[in-house]
Write an enzyme that holds these catalytic residues in place. Structure first.
Site, PDB file in Angstrom:
ATOM      1  N   SER A 189       0.820  -1.198   0.000  1.00 26.25           N
ATOM      2  CA  SER A 189       0.000   0.000   0.000  1.00 26.25           C
ATOM      3  C   SER A 189       0.859   1.255   0.000  1.00 26.25           C
ATOM      4  O   SER A 189       1.886   1.328   0.682  1.00 26.25           O
ATOM      5  CB  SER A 189      -0.901   0.008   1.242  1.00 26.25           C
ATOM      6  OG  SER A 189      -1.544   1.251   1.398  1.00 26.25           O
ATOM      7  N   TYR A 201      -2.426   5.674  -4.779  1.00 27.31           N
ATOM      8  CA  TYR A 201      -3.569   6.568  -4.897  1.00 27.31           C
ATOM      9  C   TYR A 201      -3.067   7.813  -5.621  1.00 27.31           C
ATOM     10  O   TYR A 201      -1.945   8.267  -5.392  1.00 27.31           O
ATOM     11  CB  TYR A 201      -4.129   6.955  -3.528  1.00 27.31           C
ATOM     12  CG  TYR A 201      -4.868   5.851  -2.829  1.00 27.31           C
ATOM     13  CD1 TYR A 201      -6.160   5.505  -3.215  1.00 27.31           C
ATOM     14  CD2 TYR A 201      -4.292   5.165  -1.763  1.00 27.31           C
ATOM     15  CE1 TYR A 201      -6.858   4.499  -2.575  1.00 27.31           C
ATOM     16  CE2 TYR A 201      -4.984   4.160  -1.113  1.00 27.31           C
ATOM     17  CZ  TYR A 201      -6.261   3.831  -1.520  1.00 27.31           C
ATOM     18  OH  TYR A 201      -6.940   2.824  -0.877  1.00 27.31           O
ATOM     19  N   THR A 212      -5.275   2.324  -7.535  1.00 27.70           N
ATOM     20  CA  THR A 212      -6.620   2.098  -7.016  1.00 27.70           C
ATOM     21  C   THR A 212      -7.540   3.179  -7.556  1.00 27.70           C
ATOM     22  O   THR A 212      -7.293   4.369  -7.375  1.00 27.70           O
ATOM     23  CB  THR A 212      -6.621   2.111  -5.482  1.00 27.70           C
ATOM     24  OG1 THR A 212      -5.870   0.986  -5.007  1.00 27.70           O
ATOM     25  CG2 THR A 212      -8.035   2.019  -4.930  1.00 27.70           C
ATOM     26  N   LYS A 259      -6.905  -1.228 -10.068  1.00 29.95           N
ATOM     27  CA  LYS A 259      -7.606  -1.992  -9.030  1.00 29.95           C
ATOM     28  C   LYS A 259      -8.918  -1.296  -8.695  1.00 29.95           C
ATOM     29  O   LYS A 259      -8.923  -0.110  -8.345  1.00 29.95           O
ATOM     30  CB  LYS A 259      -6.746  -2.093  -7.767  1.00 29.95           C
ATOM     31  CG  LYS A 259      -7.389  -2.844  -6.604  1.00 29.95           C
ATOM     32  CD  LYS A 259      -6.422  -2.933  -5.439  1.00 29.95           C
ATOM     33  CE  LYS A 259      -7.017  -3.695  -4.275  1.00 29.95           C
ATOM     34  NZ  LYS A 259      -8.114  -2.945  -3.608  1.00 29.95           N
ATOM     35  N   HIS A 312     -13.178  -3.089  -3.095  1.00 29.50           N
ATOM     36  CA  HIS A 312     -12.482  -2.514  -1.938  1.00 29.50           C
ATOM     37  C   HIS A 312     -12.880  -3.223  -0.651  1.00 29.50           C
ATOM     38  O   HIS A 312     -12.949  -2.606   0.421  1.00 29.50           O
ATOM     39  CB  HIS A 312     -12.767  -1.010  -1.848  1.00 29.50           C
ATOM     40  CG  HIS A 312     -11.572  -0.191  -1.445  1.00 29.50           C
ATOM     41  ND1 HIS A 312     -10.729   0.399  -2.355  1.00 29.50           N
ATOM     42  CD2 HIS A 312     -11.061   0.126  -0.238  1.00 29.50           C
ATOM     43  CE1 HIS A 312      -9.765   1.055  -1.723  1.00 29.50           C
ATOM     44  NE2 HIS A 312      -9.952   0.899  -0.431  1.00 29.50           N
TER      45      HIS A 312
END
Length: 377
Positions: A116, A144, A170, A242, A266
């Protein structure tokens, strides 16, 4: 710290669900709400698990399975098992070793890892154990979008220098979902835990009186297809998206040269009442065709779930909450044990279904007389 601490395993761990109780016992209400909660009424959160349970297998017998294996190839790299650890933020919230522990566990068990962007351990420390083992699974970095090209370029250069092999953007969470459990618990990130790989501060919102903080402040900064093109031009790493759930978006991604997709809602944490990922998988595979890498997460708990996912069109799966339960319960050893349990279950399911390799798992493996996800967009 470069190596994780070794802890003993709780007793009675027969499957991934068994890690949940010892994990909850070790976490406070704040961390537990963040980890296990979903959006709204948590309909999608429950549906993800129920959908895999509703799918039945139709095995073949008396096949020669000697020499079978669980290997797959993904983006030109062979995986010993079609399992990657999904990106989960702030893992030191659940265990002091955080992402360092899961990196060592993934390397030990041949699983892949998607780190992440909001990791609580430096990306270089996470990469080291996987890069040191030639047999380790793939190492990807999740992003992100931040509306700051200079920041994004610097982050991409650091990701590339650290040895990550692909980018995962994402796309389904430009804002947080309405997570009631977190709000009831008054969730707050502890002061000693932060996203250590994201330096600097986000630009403050510039709002006029009467404007919406969401639609006038946040959404103009959110990623669009233009940012997908920008990332592809700025980095040589393959880019996966994603959170794609619509076949038209899958086709758009393919037209723009995206390397692959991850079917995800998610974990039920953004928009409630979305379909389960098992339902979304077949139409997205149909939209992409047979050759584009397609992965899926959401509700995976058993080796039979992994086999069903492959039969419905996935190349591999991502594991989310269950490995964090294992992390909270007993650190790196817990995550490694959970991965081993899942791999053993997958091998058993393949053997009992007549699948020598995962290439043998196709639509014919799914029993048509029970609940079955739709197969057309």
């Amino acid at each position: 710290m470069s190596t994780p601490r070794i802890e003993s395993l709780p007793e009675g761990l027969a499957n991934l669900a068994d890690f949940e109780a010892p994990a909850q016992a070790r976490l406070d209400a704040n961390a537990w709400a963040y980890l296990n909660g979903g959006a709204g009424d948590e309909i999608t959160l429950r549906a993800n698990r129920a959908a895999w349970d509703d799918i039945r297998l139709q095995p073949r017998v008396l096949r020669d399975l000697a020499g079978g294996h669980t290997r797959v190839t993904l983006l030109g790299r062979e995986l010993p098992v079609p399992v990657l650890l999904a990106p989960v933020a702030y893992q030191r919230l659940f265990h002091a070793d955080g992402e360092l522990a899961i990196a060592h566990a993934a390397a030990a068990q041949g699983a892949g890892l998607v780190l992440s962007a909001q990791a609580s351990v430096p990306m270089e420390d996470v990469a080291a154990p996987l890069l040191a083992d030639p047999a380790a699974g793939p190492l990807w970095f999740q992003l992100y979008w931040r509306d700051d090209p200079a920041f994004m370029r610097a982050l991409l250069r650091r990701v590339e220098a650290a040895g990550y092999q692909a980018l995962v953007l994402t796309v389904d969470a430009p804002v947080h979902g309405a997570r009631d459990r977190e709000r009831r618990a008054g969730f707050k990130l502890p002061e000693h835990i932060r996203a250590v790989n994201l330096g600097g501060l986000k630009k403050p919102l510039d709002l006029q009186p009467g404007q919406s903080a969401l639609f006038d402040g946040l959404m103009p900064r959110a990623a669009t297809w233009a940012q997908v093109d920008w990332l592809r031009a700025e980095s040589p790493l393959p880019l996966l998206l994603k959170g794609v759930t619509h076949a038209d978006d899958a086709r758009e991604a393919l037209a723009r040269g995206v390397a692959g997709l991850i079917v995800s809602n998610h974990g039920g944490r953004t928009l409630d009442t979305l379909p389960a990922t098992a339902e979304l998988l077949p139409p997205l595979r149909a939209a992409l065709g047979p050759d584009v890498p397609l992965l899926v997460d959401g509700g995976i708990r058993r080796g039979t779930d992994v086999l069903k996912a492959i039969a419905l069109g996935a190349n591999a799966v991502l594991l989310g909450r269950p490995y964090v339960h294992a992390l909270a319960a007993s650190g790196a050893l817990g995550v490694a044990h959970a991965l081993r349990l899942l791999r053993d279950e997958l091998e058993i399911a393949m053997a009992l279904s007549g699948c020598k390799t995962l290439a043998d798992a196709g639509p014919a493996l799914i029993w048509p007389g029970t609940s079955r996800p739709r197969t057309s967009p």
